[in-house]
Design an enzyme around this catalytic site. Structure first.
Site, PDB file in Angstrom:
ATOM      1  CG  LEU A 147      46.605  45.499  37.945  1.00 49.00           C
ATOM      2  CD1 LEU A 147      45.761  46.668  38.379  1.00 49.00           C
ATOM      3  CD2 LEU A 147      48.061  45.757  38.268  1.00 49.00           C
ATOM      4  N   GLY A 148      45.233  41.184  38.728  1.00 50.28           N
ATOM      5  CA  GLY A 148      44.721  40.151  39.617  1.00 50.28           C
ATOM      6  C   GLY A 148      43.316  39.792  39.218  1.00 50.28           C
ATOM      7  N   GLY A 189      39.358  39.817  40.491  1.00 48.97           N
ATOM      8  CA  GLY A 189      38.356  40.257  41.448  1.00 48.97           C
ATOM      9  C   GLY A 189      37.284  39.210  41.570  1.00 48.97           C
ATOM     10  N   GLY A 190      36.219  39.544  42.242  1.00 51.18           N
ATOM     11  CA  GLY A 190      35.157  38.577  42.455  1.00 51.18           C
ATOM     12  C   GLY A 190      34.648  37.985  41.155  1.00 51.18           C
ATOM     13  N   GLY A 241      35.875  38.789  37.773  1.00 51.40           N
ATOM     14  CA  GLY A 241      36.619  38.953  36.539  1.00 51.40           C
ATOM     15  C   GLY A 241      38.002  39.490  36.816  1.00 51.40           C
ATOM     16  CB  VAL A 300      41.654  43.798  38.231  1.00 52.92           C
ATOM     17  CG1 VAL A 300      41.848  45.304  38.336  1.00 52.92           C
ATOM     18  CG2 VAL A 300      40.403  43.390  38.981  1.00 52.92           C
ATOM     19  CE  LYS A 318      34.846  43.346  39.586  1.00 53.42           C
ATOM     20  NZ  LYS A 318      34.328  43.449  40.926  1.00 53.42           N
ATOM     21  CG  ASP A 368      34.228  38.606  48.693  1.00 60.41           C
ATOM     22  OD1 ASP A 368      34.690  37.757  49.496  1.00 60.41           O
ATOM     23  OD2 ASP A 368      34.485  38.599  47.489  1.00 60.41           O
TER      24      ASP A 368
END
Ligand SMILES: *[C@@H]1O[C@H](CO)[C@@H](O)[C@H](O)[C@H]1NC(C)=O
Ligand SMILES: *[C@@H]1O[C@H](CO)[C@@H](O)[C@H](O)[C@H]1NC(C)=O
Ligand SMILES: *[C@@H]1O[C@H](CO)[C@@H](O)[C@H](O)[C@H]1NC(C)=O
Ligand SMILES: *[C@@H]1O[C@H](CO)[C@@H](O)[C@H](O)[C@H]1NC(C)=O
Ligand SMILES: *[C@@H]1O[C@H](CO)[C@@H](O)[C@H](O)[C@H]1NC(C)=O
Ligand SMILES: *[C@@H]1O[C@H](CO)[C@@H](O)[C@H](O)[C@H]1NC(C)=O
Ligand SMILES: *[C@@H]1O[C@H](CO)[C@@H](O)[C@H](O)[C@H]1NC(C)=O
Ligand SMILES: *[C@@H]1O[C@H](CO)[C@@H](O)[C@H](O)[C@H]1NC(C)=O
Ligand SMILES: *[C@@H]1O[C@H](CO)[C@@H](O)[C@H](O)[C@H]1NC(C)=O
Ligand SMILES: *[C@@H]1O[C@H](CO)[C@@H](O)[C@H](O)[C@H]1NC(C)=O
Length: 820
Positions: free
Chosen positions: A507-508, A510-511, A513, A515, A529, A626
């Protein structure tokens, strides 16, 4: 009157030019082309040939350009040696040689061709300038004694060949101009390299600068997006004993397109958009970090959309883990287990969607099918990988690698091809056929069990005594750490749910790692995540995130379902948000759905409420640290949910600000006092909220984009300058259309500007923000925001910097700010 003027101009021309001005498209020995004496225009009117001066230069060159399109020169004859005085002349000698002379009649450029009896030079409608025997067929390339297509400059036109004639050793390549006003050969050359299985490269001087890869039957392997052009172009790539060459033809002759090697080293494909009278950039390369030469070293795989971008191939580990941790992947990876060719136990692991490795020392056997290729590779002890050589139609041909695999990448968007990498049996793990099937069985059982287990969380304690049931049980002792009953998920279940962390489920980022999306037990959608093992997020941040997210319950915060700590993996399992994150809607213009004003406003208010809860209304005072568009997730009704608490900090009741040595967060959203002095408070979140609000209203990114090039304004500076001039409505995202109430929008912008004030004490608290957004009372007047000057940001997402280095980095913008 007009007739007289025209006549006198003609007389003037006749006086300066020896012969009458040229019309038509041909040059004969009796009709030279003098500078100022007109041009040749191809029969269909598409191309024009004549003298020109590029850019600001006064030098004269013979060139070819589009007749109807201003300033697009596609070929230059005398690129290395201009005519410096006037008038220069282009003529064809009686033996067929083309010659350019300067004003002293010295030849400064000439073509070389076998002598002809009765030569003509003609500009053809495809942009080719050819010399042939008069009366021969101008459609037949074999009748050309010389053609400009054999000596390209920086532009490839449809029909032109790129590559080698192996008998004459003619190497046709594209070399950039030195600058916009100097067509002399510049630093970059796009050429076909004949080593191993031929590949397209961009060379910078003699150094390989970018690998376009080998031909896979459809496109060059490292330009997979060109697939989307294949319905417009008929692409031909030939490798035989005569030649190795690439060319293309347009399927619709009225389309106009060109490929250019530009001065800054980018290969660009342009198409002409008639309605807008402009060139549209179709694709260009190199475009990202993965496009440098082998950024992840031997046996490393570069994922352009991942952070960190380098991963080791399955069965390999980083050669130098300490450099690898510092994000330098160039040492690459080494095998965990040496190959064991003699016993014949080796097998293959498949890498999907690969941009296949460098084939400079590979061999291709066209006679083999993929199955035969596999067998051949297994038999040859030096074979390290294989792939299909032609993925068009049924896969055929066999490329084999016998060296380390270098410059290997993965395509983020579906295209790309399968690469089969040889591994020792020990590293194949569950990937080989039979054990894979048995794994499926095992996993199904495990899933059934896991569902049972979740069904009665209380039973878990005795059922899995050895494994910790609670996510926080491990070493958490902060006083606040009472039992949270947060389910612990089984690794196998997560692997199954996410299809072994398939890149397609990603999906994308994250800070800390990637997801992934998953379907737990085939039913419940989850988001997983996965903290990179190499990530710098320690156990500390992990537990922080688990503890905070588990205890916080608010409709504008994302809900944590559980976690998974097993086999060195640490994962957080969240509810799945079908509409993913806000940044996709805001900044990805390819996303069809745009957000209308009411949705945007709801999102802004929702985020404000969520943040207010964190700052004030929850049991703790929490600073998120963040807040950014990619950390705002959207549920199916487009309600915003704040996520990613990995960097959040809990404050004691009366504590209001703190200082940190480690500045964490994302450039573009960080408040000045935090980025420079490491001081953070609820007001630093308010600053990030303000940036986010302005991004939502404008649909533009703050970070890394310059909106006013003369004064280097970033989004904040740009909005401020518009707002000051009372032109606030101009920055409303075009896609909002007429759905908005201007008064509401301007109110939002004002609140946004108040939130990004330079001094924390000038910024409102979140409770005031919520009130200001929901009422229509008078608002205070904002002053100039902090950080209005754009800086070149590091290319990564969230970043962790040491405080000292970040303050030096930021001193640049401080100095710039003083000039205001
Ligand atoms: C053709 O003629 C030109 C000028 O007359 C001369 O410079 C050139 O060498 C000749 N080329 C050949 C192939 O004879
Ligand atoms: C042409 O000849 C003149 C006199 O010999 C010389 O001064 C001038 O520099 C020459 N021009 C070029 C372009 O060579
Ligand atoms: C290669 O060049 C030679 C010599 O100019 C020519 O005869 C031959 O036709 C060329 N081959 C191809 C495939 O264009
Ligand atoms: C490009 O072509 C020119 C002319 O054939 C040749 O001299 C040069 O070496 C080529 N450059 C590369 C990088 O292939
Ligand atoms: C070409 O490369 C050299 C050395 O890297 C550099 O000095 C020069 O400016 C470059 N030229 C262009 C046109 O970029
Ligand atoms: C070719 O393109 C033109 C303009 O883009 C279009 O009008 C025409 O229908 C196209 N022809 C074919 C055969 O697709
Ligand atoms: C070269 O191409 C890149 C990518 O399209 C572009 O950003 C850059 O401005 C171009 N450089 C020049 C000198 O045109
Ligand atoms: C492979 O062969 C070696 C001897 O060459 C032997 O020591 C080893 O046990 C064998 N490995 C397997 C997996 O059979
Ligand atoms: C293995 O493959 C390489 C490359 O094709 C070849 O040079 C070598 O001779 C092969 N070795 C054997 C034992 O077949
Ligand atoms: C690749 O496969 C396609 C379809 O089977 C075939 O038409 C094409 O000629 C092949 N290309 C090469 C280079 O063999």
């Amino acid at each position: 009157m007009t007739i007289i003027t025209k006549a006198s101009i003609l007389c003037l021309l006749a006086a300066t030019v020896v012969s009458p001005s040229i019309g038509g498209d041909t040059l004969t020995p009796g009709r030279p082309l003098a500078d100022g004496g007109g041009t040749l225009i191809s029969a269909g009117g598409r191309f024009e040939l004549g003298f020109f001066s590029p850019g600001a230069s006064n030098n004269r060159y013979i060139g070819i350009w589009y007749h109807d399109i201003a300033q697009t020169v596609v070929w230059v004859a005398n690129r290395k040696r201009p005519v410096t005085g006037r008038p220069g002349t282009l003529f064809i000698a009686t033996n067929g040689t083309l010659i350019i002379t300067d004003d002293n009649s010295t030849a400064i450029w000439s073509s070389s061709s076998p002598p002809l009896a009765n030569p003509v030079a003609q500009l053809l409608d495809d942009g080719n300038f050819v010399v042939r025997e008069a009366g021969s067929d101008s459609e037949d390339p074999n009748s050309f004694a010389w053609q400009s297509f054999d000596f390209p400059t920086d532009t490839h036109l449809p029909g032109m060949k790129l590559g080698w004639n192996l008998t004459s050793h003619l190497n046709r390549n594209l070399t950039s101009w030195t600058s916009a006003s100097d067509p002399a050969p510049g630093n970059y050359t796009a050429a076909i390299d004949l080593h191993g299985y031929p590949q397209l490269f961009i060379f910078s001087g003699t150094r390989k600068y970018w690998r376009g890869g080998s031909w896979n039957g459809i496109v060059f392997s490292s330009v997979p997006e060109a697939i989307y052009a294949s319905d417009r172009f008929n692409i031909v790539f030939i490798i035989d004993s005569q030649e190795v060459m690439y060319t293309n033809y347009l399927r619709n002759a009225s389309m106009i397109s060109r490929l250019v090697m530009n001065q800054s080293g980018k290969l660009q494909r342009f198409v002409w958009i008639e309605e807008r009278s402009s060139w549209n950039l179709f694709w260009f390369r190199p475009k990202d970090q993965c496009d440098s030469m082998s950024p992840c070293g031997p046996n490393g795989v570069c994922y352009p959309s991942d952070w960190p971008m380098c991963h080791c191939l399955k069965g390999f580990r980083p050669k130098d883990p300490s450099n690898w941790d510092l994000r330098d992947g160039s040492d690459g990876c080494v095998r965990k287990t040496a190959l064991d060719c003699r016993n014949g136990t080796d097998g293959f692991v498949t890498l999907n969607g690969a941009m296949i490795p460098d084939t400079s020392s590979s061999v291709v056997d066209w006679s083999l099918s993929l199955e035969q290729c596999r067998a051949r590779c297994l038999r040859n002890c030096s074979c390290t990988a294989y792939a299909s050589a032609n993925i068009s139609g049924s896969e055929s041909g066999c490329i084999m690698w016998t060296t380390d695999l270098t410059d290997l990448g993965v395509v983020s968007s579906g295209s790309g091809q399968d690469l089969y990498v040889r591994l020792a049996a020990a590293d194949l793990g569950s990937e080989s056929g039979d054990s894979r099937r048995s794994r499926v069985v095992v996993i199904s059982v495990v899933i059934a069990m896991t569902i049972l287990v979740l069904g009665c969380a209380a039973c878990c304690v005795w059922k899995r005594k050895k494994r910790r049931k609670n996510c926080l049980a491990e070493g958490h002792n902060e006083g606040t750490g009472q039992d949270l009953d947060l389910p612990l998920f089984d690794l196998a279940a997560i692997i199954d749910a996410t299809d072994d962390f398939s890149i397609h489920n990603k999906l994308g980022e994250g800070g800390y790692g990637p997801v992934f999306k998953g379907k737990l037990g085939g039913e419940q959608d989850i988001a997983v995540k996965r903290l990179s093992k190499t990530s710098m997020q320690g156990l500390e941040e992990f537990k922080n995130e688990v503890m905070l997210t588990a205890k916080l319950q608010h409709r504008n915060l994302v809900r944590l379902l559980g976690c998974c700590i097993q086999a060195g993996e640490r994962m957080l399992i969240y509810e799945y948000m079908p509409n993913r994150s806000l940044d996709a809607f805001l900044f990805d213009k390819s996303e069809d759905i745009s957000l209308d004003w009411q949705t945007r406003r709801n999102i802004i208010v929702g985020i404000a409420r969520g943040l207010l809860y964190l700052h004030q209304d929850s049991r703790f005072r929490i600073i998120h640290r963040d807040l950014k568009a990619s950390n705002i997730l959207l549920d199916k009704d487009m309600n915003p949910k704040i996520s990613d608490f990995g960097m959040a900090r809990v404050f004691g009741g009366d504590e209001t600000e703190a200082n940190t040595r480690r500045v964490v967060g994302t450039y573009g959203y960080m408040s000045p006092e935090y980025a420079m002095d490491g001081i953070f408070s609820v007001k630093s979140d308010v600053f990030s909220f303000g940036v986010l609000l302005l991004e939502i209203v404008s649909g533009k990114k703050n970070r890394g984009v310059i909106y006013h090039s003369a004064s280097h304004l970033n989004l904040l500076g740009y909005i401020w300058s518009l707002w000051k001039e009372g032109k606030g409505s101009e920055l409303v995202d075009g896609s909002i259309g007429h759905s908005c109430s201007l008064a509401e929008v301007l109110r939002c912008i004002t609140v946004g500007l108040l939130c990004v004030q330079e001094r924390p004490e000038d910024r409102p608290t979140m409770s005031s923000v919520v009130i200001m957004l929901n009422s229509d009372g008078e608002l205070p007047q904002p002053q100039q925001p902090g950080f209005v000057v754009a800086r070149a940001p590091p290319e990564t997402g969230s970043s962790t910097t040491n405080h000292d280095s970040s303050s030096t980095r930021n001193s640049l913008s401080v100095t710039l700010l003083e000039g205001r």
